[in-house]
Each structure stands twice: as C-alpha cells, then as structure tokens.
Design an enzyme around this catalytic site. Structure first.
Site, PDB file in Angstrom:
ATOM      1  N   GLY A 296      -5.506  25.984  26.865  1.00  0.00           N
ATOM      2  CA  GLY A 296      -4.221  26.301  26.041  1.00  0.00           C
ATOM      3  C   GLY A 296      -4.671  26.357  24.551  1.00  0.00           C
ATOM      4  O   GLY A 296      -4.047  27.481  24.025  1.00  0.00           O
ATOM      5  N   MET A 298      -7.486  24.650  21.119  1.00  0.00           N
ATOM      6  CA  MET A 298      -8.479  23.717  20.933  1.00  0.00           C
ATOM      7  C   MET A 298      -8.299  23.324  19.420  1.00  0.00           C
ATOM      8  O   MET A 298      -8.128  23.969  18.655  1.00  0.00           O
ATOM      9  CB  MET A 298      -9.749  24.232  20.954  1.00  0.00           C
ATOM     10  N   ASN A 300     -10.315  22.133  16.845  1.00  0.00           N
ATOM     11  CA  ASN A 300     -11.415  22.255  15.844  1.00  0.00           C
ATOM     12  C   ASN A 300     -10.918  22.044  14.583  1.00  0.00           C
ATOM     13  O   ASN A 300     -10.014  22.635  13.937  1.00  0.00           O
ATOM     14  CB  ASN A 300     -12.066  23.608  15.901  1.00  0.00           C
ATOM     15  N   HIS A 332       0.626  19.418  18.989  1.00  0.00           N
ATOM     16  CA  HIS A 332      -0.234  18.882  19.619  1.00  0.00           C
ATOM     17  C   HIS A 332      -1.695  18.956  19.087  1.00  0.00           C
ATOM     18  O   HIS A 332      -2.550  18.079  18.679  1.00  0.00           O
ATOM     19  CB  HIS A 332      -0.488  19.248  21.004  1.00  0.00           C
ATOM     20  N   GLU A 333      -2.253  20.305  18.727  1.00  0.00           N
ATOM     21  CA  GLU A 333      -3.414  20.440  18.085  1.00  0.00           C
ATOM     22  C   GLU A 333      -3.443  20.043  16.702  1.00  0.00           C
ATOM     23  O   GLU A 333      -4.462  19.525  16.272  1.00  0.00           O
ATOM     24  CB  GLU A 333      -3.933  22.246  18.212  1.00  0.00           C
ATOM     25  N   HIS A 336      -4.126  16.227  16.466  1.00  0.00           N
ATOM     26  CA  HIS A 336      -5.303  15.925  16.662  1.00  0.00           C
ATOM     27  C   HIS A 336      -6.118  15.499  15.550  1.00  0.00           C
ATOM     28  O   HIS A 336      -7.234  15.127  15.564  1.00  0.00           O
ATOM     29  CB  HIS A 336      -6.047  16.887  17.562  1.00  0.00           C
ATOM     30  N   GLU A 355      -6.469  12.457  24.111  1.00  0.00           N
ATOM     31  CA  GLU A 355      -5.532  13.324  24.509  1.00  0.00           C
ATOM     32  C   GLU A 355      -4.065  12.614  24.977  1.00  0.00           C
ATOM     33  O   GLU A 355      -3.006  13.081  24.807  1.00  0.00           O
ATOM     34  CB  GLU A 355      -6.101  14.086  25.974  1.00  0.00           C
TER      35      GLU A 355
END
Length: 907
Positions: A296, A298, A300, A332-333, A336, A355
C-alpha cells in the site's frame, strides 16, 4: 536505559558467519524446507556499517551504483564479513583503497559475497563496491525498479540487497549521503532520503542531486526516485516553530487528486505532536505515488513511496471509503517516522513492534478525524472477517513469529491488525495517561535504536509500575482466545456474580496454550438502558475467575466486552429478546452494532441449515422470521448516526458466517445471503424507499464530513436492499441513481447493485463507467470496474474473469490490476471460486505459478486463498489439495510461494 548488547566472542562470531553462509546457500526447494530463519538464533551483527555514501548513475541501459561503506567490527577478532546481494553485476570491490580479487580477497555466491579478511582493528575501515543492475527487468518490484518509465525503490523487507551488497538487516543502522545522476529531460525529479544538499546540471543533458540523512536508519528505509512527475507543495510549522516543506508527487494526470493526501499529511503531523509529543525532524517531507507497487505504501525516511490507490482522491474517482483509506494510510506512513524509523525493529520477527503500534496510532487518528464508533466497528469487522480466519488456519502464527522462510509472507493481518489490538489492550489496562507515559519512556530510551517487542513492554511496565510479564503471551501464542461468560443475579442479596473463563484452541506447532492477560470492559444495564453499575475493566488472568458485584438494585443486562476490549471470541448465550434489547438500548455503540450482527448471524445460519436439507421446491418457500424483520425495521427507524445505522442494517458477511460452519458450504451461504437481502428489500420496500428518498440531496455539495459520509452510506445500503430483487423497477432505480450521481461513492454503489442482474440497465452503466474512466485515464477507476465484475457471482463467472484478463485494459505486470481481477475472484466470489467442478481452483493454481515467475510477493498472497482447504467438504478438499501439491512441487517455485503452499498442506 536499554540493556546493552553483548559483543560476540571469537568462536561465536565464527559460528555466526558459518551459520549465515549455510542458510544463504539453501537455494533448492528441498533445502528451503529445512532452511527457516529462527528467532531463537538471533545474534548481533559482527560488523556495523556506520556511514554509507551512494552514487547512482542511471541510464536507459542500466543503473550503476557506487557505494562507499564505513565499516566497524563489533568484536576484536575480526573475521569474514558477509554482505547480502542478489541479481547484482559486481564490477569492482576494494578495501581501504586496495582492490580485492575473487578467491583471495572475497568469495561470491548467488545471494551475497564474503570479504575474507577485513582488518581486525577497533577503527572503521572503508569498503568500496561498484555494481550494476537492470531496473527495467525487475518485475519483482523489489529493490530498484522502473515503473511507467520512472525509477523507484522498495527495500522493505529485504530489497536493498538488490541495489548493492550490504548487511541487509534492520539492526544495522547507518547515516546516508546519496547522489543521483540521470537524464534531466526524462527524469527531472530526483529524490532520496533526507535533506537536499546540492543540485546541478551536467553535460549531455544530464543532471544530479545530492541528499543527506543525518538520522541513522536501517537499509530497508532507503529510498530513491528519479522520475517525470508533477506535484503540489505546502508547508507545515512544527510545535517548535520549524518550517517543513511538504511535497506530494505523481504523474501529471493525477495532480488534481493530491489535495486530500496533503491535508491528511498536515492533520497527521499536528495530531502526532498533540497526542504523542512527536515532532517531525527533517526540513522536507516527500510523498511519491507510483502505479506499480506491491504494497500500500512505504515509510522511507522523509520520502514515502505510495501505491496510487492509497494517495489519489477526488470526488469523481474516489469513494468515501477511498478517502478514509487515503487519510489512514498517509497517517500510518507518517507516524512511522517515530514508530519504525527513529525507533526500529531489531530483527524481522519484531515486525509488529513497528506495524502493530503504528496501525493502532493510525486507527486512533482516524477515529479522531471521523467517528470513533464507526472506526471501531470497521476495525473489528476486519478482525473478525479476516484475521480470525487467519488465526484458525494453517498459517496461524503469533504476532511475533518464531520462524519464517520468506519474511514477505509475514506482512499479515495477525502482525498488523491483531498487533494493533495488543497495543490497544495496553491503553485499556493503563489508561490514556499511563499509555502516554509508557510511549514517552519508550521513545526516550530507544531513539536511534533497533529494539524488540520486549523493550516496548518493559517501557509500558516501568513507566506505570505494572507487572506485565504475563502480557508477553500475546506475543508468543497464536490463535484467537474464547472468553466464556456466565452471570447470575441474587435478588435477595442484590449481588451479581460473573464468571469468566478463557481457552485458546491448538494451532500449528502450539498444542497447549497458557492463560492470557485479557482486559474485559463491562457495564451492567437496567431494563431501560440505564446504568446499574458504571463501566469498569475486569482483568482476566487465570483460566477461570469469578467477580462479584454488590448493591445491584435489579436483575441486570450485561454489556460485555464493550468496545471490543480484547481480540477474543465470546461464548455468552443470549436470548433473541436480550440481543434485541442491546441492539436498541446499549450505550456502547460497538456492542449495539454487535448485538444486531449476532441476531443476523443466528437467523442466517438457521436458514442455511434449512436450505441444506430442503429440496429445490422447499427452498423457494423459505422465510425470514417476523421477529428479525421487525428488528430490522426498528433499526431503520431508530435515532442513530447514519453510518452506525448503515452498519447495523448490513447483514453479516460470508467470511463471518463461514467461521461457524463445518464444513463450509459456499453454495448454501451465498444462496441464503442473496435470499435474505431480497426478502428484506421486498418486505421492507416502503420503509427503505422512504429512507432512501429522505437522504437524497439534489443540491449536494461534496463533503467528507462524517454526516455527509453517513448520509451517502445509509442511502446506498437502502439502494442495495431495494435492488436485491432484480425487478425492472429496481433496476431502473439503480440506473437513475447512477446518472444522478455526483460522486464515485454513489456511482459505484449503483453499478454494484446492478451487477448481479444481466439487463439493459447493467450494460449501459457498465459501458459508461469504463468509457468515462478510459477517456480520463483513470487507472484506479478501471480497477473498480474490473473488481465489480470479478466479484459478482454468475454460473459463468470464471469465463467472465478469463475474458477480463484479455481485456485491453488488463495488465498482468501491474499488482493493482492483478488484484482487481484475479485476487478479487478468488477472495470475494466464493461460490464461483469454490465451484464443485474445481475449475476455479485450477485457474487460480495456474495463475499462482504464472505470477510467481514475475512477482513472488503477489503470487504468494494469491496462493493464500487455498489455505483453508480443510474447512470444506471432502470433494472440495481433494481439489484444493491437488492445487497446493501442484504449486509446492513445481521445480521453479519461489520460496515465498513454497512456504505458503507447504504450510497450508501441513496445517
């Protein structure tokens, strides 16, 4: 402070290198079956890579990567240095400026190389490596690859080894400086992690850009993009007053679909500061949306790469669910950055550390942005429909697995969604203040470190002075626990006694289970819905416990597991009357919805049993119980939030019902679900039509406000029931709904409602839907068009799916397009997939093997559709087993697919 890691001794280091080599040489399928990576075998890396300089020279023929690694030994003895590497053309390697020769200076295999004699010294040494790859041939979409003519990377979990030789493991954290060089006309946008520190033009129409990331990160967080893109720009001022430039990039035709993602990003940044005190740390944040992407999105560092399906949104192309998905995935990303990047996982067994925690964070963010009740119901629907199924099958595993063959197979609902439920239980047990104290301590202790699930649990325990030793079992035990409840009221003493017991069924490799620490949120209601006992949390830690409540004025109704306070199944038999009462009066929105679902499930499963023993004529005379129709009518008329009402009216889905059948009978389940929708639509036509018309807004101005989303959601549920009979009046109503629609939400709802009924109206809507998307080059809308057809049952459904794969718009190399047709057929068209002829099984088995040649990650997920083969009747079992054996025994099968097939057969 975190406990320090112990350095390896000489013997341990040698053993670790030997073991690593042994594993890496396991290339054959037979060897792979014995070559699992074990959590218990973890050892710290013998070397650390302190800093990385990367120089990418990108041309149409190849990508050449010059890497300079500053390496330091973690033990005094030195010893061989193993570096992972796959599908790389090695052009040179030197150590401290001295070229190395193969055989004497290094040895090389298919999965890496070993520097034989690095210097045994405490000071760092320099390793320079030059490799070349062909990104245009990289159909796995792992490492550096080209998509739609653009360069892009995907390094999680183990893709960096397809870029250059490296210690490709998450506990090797380094600072990075990156230079990218490419043709300026073809690739005007050059990006990598961190802040841009330089840019310039070169001869022959080429240009370069350089980036520096001052924060240590594992290589799985590396990213690079070289592309012809357009985007939008904005700015965010952090809580400390720093200004951060924000960019979102995609193909030029998508530029008008990026605004919602930008707003979601800024909302996420503000929320993380407010809720967790976490401020963004770089000067710039980029999101790049690409068409070809296995996942979906990432996370980075500073350069998130997204599947277009998770970033593009506008009124005419995205549904309300799409808008919510974009909002949640962007959050969500971004989240992170702290839960995954600044603090990362020590090894891939700890995947849920980043996660599960980040899913919980994005769920609570979405709840704050939309509706907490609706968000919670949606979370639990996913758990029950999909994660519970995973927990009860051959692929069952704890949220922290003990072994794997291919780590890509453990990006599962168990790790993500159940992992989030485990984090939620910390919050339930410790409260809002205690949970925040725990996360603050976790960040303070471990910023810049690669840590474990135990480190997170220790921070929660230490910050709150709580003993959470037993809570570790949620990380080590697979399966869904069942909590059994029995209550008794004594009118003479005014006491209510509640006995709770817990049990977890055996799962593969775990025949015996120990009691878990389960928070059970309860409330005692009177017969008018008032409180006899305020809400409280019971902590179930033993196999069975009894709780006594005094001064209870009258016999209560128990509202149990409020808000779904633990990821468990409940065994608490209630009468239809009590369920109806809870559906009408429980003040917990989740339990109110759940009571309606339990009633629906009870009625539908009873009808399935009748259908199975009835002949064809008798099946035509089945009827929905009057009491069930009355409850449906009462819910329709109730004063509820529109979204909550829509969810409460919806029938339990196939996956939920199938969990209570043995063996699963897909024909009976689908037939009864279709019958129930049709019957409710007919018997409640007047009320449904009145509700539908009351929700019509001829002068609608598009908004994603919860009230407007709820209005559309409820209106389309009414439409679905009204259309379920397939009569001409209903079909024309759907056609009118489609033509009047001003949003993709309404347009798609009309298309779905028409899809089961071949008709002139369907042909018209289906044609307009596709031609409009084609004319506007709207790939994601075309995916919707494919998915509606692939998920619609008909006697010739498989032939229609085969025809779709030959359609002009189908592209078998694009994961989104493959999922929209082939995966949708296998996962969402159960009657067709499970056709007794076995044709659906054979087709999907063939597709798995074909896809595996190009993209093992996509193929392994498709193979998962066979995992529950033992839950069906003997004929279907034999047919599915034959496909699993065929897949497992294919000589060229990848380890990703081999692991799914072999574990499914063993389970």
């Amino acid at each position: 402070m975190a406990p320090p890691r112990l350095a390896l001794g000489i013997a341990a280091a040698a053993a670790a290198v030997a073991a690593y080599w042994a594993y890496r040489k396991l290339r054959s399928k037979k060897a792979a079956s014995d070559g699992k990576v074990l959590r218990s075998a973890y050892a710290p890396p013998p070397y650390t890579i302190e800093h990385v300089d990367l120089d990418f020279i990108l041309t149409e023929a190849e990508a050449v990567v010059y890497s300079t690694l500053r390496v330091k030994s973690n033990h005094a003895a030195g010893g061989p240095l193993y570096l992972d590497g796959e599908d790389l053309e090695l052009r040179s390697i030197s150590l401290d400026g001295v070229p190395l020769q193969e055989g004497t200076g290094y040895t090389r295999g298919e999965e890496g190389l070993t520097v034989l004699s690095p210097p045994a010294k405490p000071l760092p040494f320099e390793l320079k490596i030059v490799v070349a790859t062909k990104p245009q041939d990289n159909t796995q979409l792992s490492g550096l690859y080209k998509t739609s003519g653009n360069y892009c990377t995907q390094c999680e979990a183990v893709g960096f080894r397809r870029i250059t030789y490296f210690l490709d493991r998450p506990d090797v954290m380094s600072t990075y400086k990156v230079r990218v060089e490419a043709d300026k006309k073809l690739y005007p946008i050059l990006l990598s992690n961190g802040n841009e520190v330089g840019r310039g033009d070169l001869p022959a129409g080429r240009h370069w850009a350089a980036f520096e990331d001052p924060f240590k990160k594992p290589c799985y967080l590396f990213a690079l993009v070289a592309a012809k893109l357009e985007g939008i720009e904005s700015e965010f001022t952090t809580c400390s007053g720093r200004k951060v430039r924000l960019y979102i990039w995609s193909e030029s035709e998508n530029k008008d679909q990026l605004d919602w993602a930008m707003q979601s990003l800024k909302d996420s940044m503000a929320w993380d500061e407010r809720k967790y005190g976490r401020e963004y740390d770089l000067d710039v944040f980029h999101i790049v949306a690409v068409n070809d992407f296995n996942m979906g999105a990432m996370e980075n560092k500073g350069l998130n790469v997204f599947n277009t399906a998770c970033v593009l949104a506008k009124q005419s192309t995205a549904t309300d669910d799409d808008y919510e998905r974009v909002q949640g995935v962007v959050a969500h990303e971004y989240f992170h950055n702290w839960t995954g990047n600044r603090v990362t996982c020590r090894d891939w067994f700890q995947l849920t550390l980043k996660e599960g925690l980040t899913v919980y964070r994005d769920q609570t963010f979405s709840a704050d942005m939309t509706s907490p009740a609706v968000q919670r119901i949606e979370n639990v629907r996913v758990m029950r429909s999909h994660q519970f199924v995973e927990d009860s099958g051959p692929m069952a595993h704890p949220i922290r697995p003990e072994s794997y063959l291919a780590i890509d197979n453990f990006y599962t609902l168990t790790v993500y969604e159940k992992g989030a439920e485990v984090i939620r239980m910390y919050h339930t047990l410790l409260g809002e203040e205690g949970f925040r104290k725990g996360t603050d301590l976790y960040f303070d202790r471990h910023d810049g470190c690669a840590v474990t699930c135990d480190d997170f649990r220790a921070a929660m325990a230490d910050a709150n002075g709580r003993d959470l030793t037993q809570f570790e079992r949620w990380y080590t035990q697979a399966g869904t626990p069942t909590v059994k409840a029995a209550g008794a009221y004594d009118g003479a003493t005014k006491t209510y006694t509640l006995t709770l017991s817990q049990s977890t069924p055996p799962t593969p490799g775990q025949p015996t289970k120990l009691p878990l620490h389960i928070p059970v949120r309860i409330k005692l209601l009177d017969r008018k819905g008032g409180a006899l006992l305020p809400e409280r949390i019971l902590e179930l830690t033993e196999a069975s416990q009894t709780f006594v409540f005094n001064s209870i004025a009258s016999e209560p109704v128990l509202s149990l597991l409020r808000g779904f306070s633990a990821p468990v199944k409940l065994d608490f038999p209630l009468s239809d009357e009590t369920l109806a009462f809870l559906a009408a009066h429980d003040d917990d929105p989740f339990n109110r919805w759940d009571a309606s679902q339990q009633l629906g499930k009870r009625v539908l499963l009873a009808l399935v049993a009748e259908w199975q023993v009835a002949d064809r004529q008798s099946r035509q005379q089945l009827e929905l119980p009057d009491a069930f129709v009355a409850t449906f009518k009462a819910t329709l008329a109730a004063s509820l939030d529109a979204s909550l009402k829509a969810y409460s009216l919806a029938l339990p889905d196939y996956s939920v019902l199938a969990q209570d059948m043995s063996p699963i009978d897909p024909d009976a389940l689908i037939a009864v679900l279709r019958f129930a929708r049709r019957s409710l639509g007919q018997r409640m036509r007047k009320e449904l039509l009145a509700m539908y018309e009351s929700l019509t807004s001829p002068n609608e101005k598009f908004s994603v406000a919860p009230s407007e989303v709820g209005r559309r959601r409820l209106r389309n549920v009414c439409l679905d029931f009204l259309a379920a009979g397939g009569d001409e009046q209903s079909l024309q109503m759907c056609r009118k709904h489609f033509h009047a629609a001003t949003t993709m939400t309404d347009r798609l709802a009309a298309f779905k409602a028409l899809a089961p009924f071949p008709s002139e109206a369907l042909d018209e809507v289906q044609s307009i839907f596709y031609e409009r998307a084609k004319a506007n080059n709207e790939a994601l809308v075309i995916n919707k068009w494919f998915a509606v057809q692939a998920s619609t049952y008909s006697t010739d459904a498989l032939e229609k799916v085969k025809a779709l794969t030959k359609h002009e718009a189908f592209d078998g190399t694009n994961p989104n397009r493959v999922r929209s047709v082939i995966n949708t057929f296998a996962a969402l068209n159960p009657a067709a997939f499970h056709d007794l002829s076995g044709s659906g099984y054979e087709y999907i088995g063939t597709q798995v093997l074909d896809l595996d040649k190009r993209n093992p990650q996509v193929a392994s997920r498709l193979c998962n559709n066979f995992r529950d083969w033992k839950k069906y009747n003997q004929k279907r079992q034999a047919l599915m087993k034959a496909q699993l054996v065929r897949i497992r025994d294919c000589k060229t099968v990848s380890k990703d697919v081999f692991e799914i097939a072999s574990r499914s057969l063993e389970g």
